[in-house]
Every structure is written in structure tokens, then in C-alpha cells.
Design a protein around this motif. Sequence first.
Motif, PDB file in Angstrom:
ATOM      1  N   LEU A  89       7.336  17.014  27.605  1.00 10.52           N
ATOM      2  CA  LEU A  89       8.658  17.406  28.094  1.00 10.52           C
ATOM      3  C   LEU A  89       8.610  18.642  28.972  1.00 10.52           C
ATOM      4  O   LEU A  89       9.534  18.887  29.753  1.00 10.52           O
ATOM      5  N   TYR A  94      14.087  18.094  32.339  1.00 12.71           N
ATOM      6  CA  TYR A  94      15.044  17.747  31.299  1.00 12.71           C
ATOM      7  C   TYR A  94      15.930  18.949  31.012  1.00 12.71           C
ATOM      8  O   TYR A  94      15.556  20.090  31.262  1.00 12.71           O
ATOM      9  N   CYS A 101      19.680  13.843  32.219  1.00 17.20           N
ATOM     10  CA  CYS A 101      20.753  13.979  31.230  1.00 17.20           C
ATOM     11  C   CYS A 101      22.043  13.346  31.740  1.00 17.20           C
ATOM     12  O   CYS A 101      22.793  12.729  30.965  1.00 17.20           O
ATOM     13  N   GLN A 200      16.414  14.274  26.892  1.00 19.34           N
ATOM     14  CA  GLN A 200      16.860  14.512  28.265  1.00 19.34           C
ATOM     15  C   GLN A 200      17.945  15.566  28.337  1.00 19.34           C
ATOM     16  O   GLN A 200      18.124  16.204  29.382  1.00 19.34           O
TER      17      GLN A 200
END
Length: 257
Positions: A89, A94, A101, A200
Motif C-alpha cells: 500500500l 490510496y 477511494c 483505498q
Amino acid sequence: QRLKEGAGSLSSQHVSTLTLSNHVIEWVKEKTYVDMPLELCRARQSEKFRDKVWVFLNFPEAMNHAWIRWFMTVVVIISVIIFSCQTDLELLNYGERSFACELVVHNYCTDKSSSYLDPACFVRNNTDARLRYYCDDDDCFGHALNYGSAEPGAWSCADTMDLKAPHRAFQVQETLPAHVYWSFMKHDLNTFYDVCYRPQCDPEANPILDLSAFFITVDFLLNVIFSIELAATIYASRKRSALVFDLLFIIDVCALL
């Protein structure tokens, strides 16, 4: 030999089963077996494009194209590395203000009609207006005081994670409809799960390096290469029915899908 010696004691049903099994084995051999040395000699003398593609894919050394094996090996290694990196990640863009998102929220809010349970699906301070996406107006995601905005007082999971409706941006998992089957559809995943706990939309996401665009570009190029290889394999195959029993071909198809 043992079968012959015991043939007298076999029932007609057993004999029929053995005969059927032999027919199946012979059929599979007929459909899948290719005499590679003989076929190679014939294909090398042929001027047909299909024969040249078959030799190129299966015996590149015969055409002084041994580099193709190294090239495909490097491509496979790169695809594995890229796939592994995409699970980190810290290398993806994100967070609540990210495009990823916005996609999640858009799908999640599609079937949500309650501004009490999911106030962030609506325009802040105007619960009659649904949030819009991929735009730059005051009623859009990430603008004014709507979810995804950096403005003070905007909806955020960071400030409402431990609260309940109507003070929480989205409803908690316990109040979402339970799904009775496992779905691989992204839309279903976004619809059934608490947005605040989706990676996300992690409010604390702070990527050290955003490689999202790079990953998308490389994924596209790799898919093009694998698609060309798969199409060429099907086109040049001596017996296309043999591909059904080819484990490597099945793996290639599954990997591409």
C-alpha cells in the motif's frame, strides 16, 4: 499378461469398461499427440506463415531466435514482481482523497438511499442531494465539505471511525446487508463492506511513492504481450484440441484472465 490370464473370470461389464477406457485413451492420443521431430522437419521446410510461427514459438533455436525464451522469461519475472509490488500500500495512491477511494465510494453509494446511515454519500449540509463524482463542483466528491475533501469540517473516516450514525461518514459493517456468497466482482465488494475499512480509503494512508500510473502502464503492456503469445499459440497449434490437455496453456489462460 495378467489381464489375459484372468479374462475368463472378468464379467462382461468389466470387459466393457476396459474397452471403453482403451477407446478414451486412444482418442486422447489421437487428438493430442504430435511427433515433434517429424513435425519440426516438415515445418522448417514449409513456407507457410503458420508453420513459421509454430517453429518460432516451440523451437526458437531452430530459427536462431533463442532470445525469445529469455525475453518471455524476463516478462514473466517482471509480471511477478509487479504483482507483488501492487500489494504494498505504500507504493499506491490510496487515501480518502485518492481516485481509488472515489471509485470505491461511487460504487458503495450506488444502492444507498439513507442519508442517516450513510451521510457521506450525500452533499454535506444538503441531505437531499446525492454526491456526484469525477467533477469539480461543490456537490462533487472531494470538494467543499464533502467526503474526500481536505477542508476542515469535511466528512472523514478519521474523525468518525468510532462513532455511530448519523455522526459517522458511512454505516458500520454490522448494519450493512450480509452477503451470502463470495463474490469476485469489485462492485459487490465495494457495496457490501464498510468504506472506512477499505484500504483505498484508509484515512492514515501515506504512500512513500505513488507508482499507481506506472503499475497500470506496465500491466497493460504485459497483458498485450501475453495476449499476443496466447493468440499465436492457438493460431499455430498443430492440434488445437490438444490445448485443452496442456497444463501450461491452461495456466497461461488463467493468468491472463
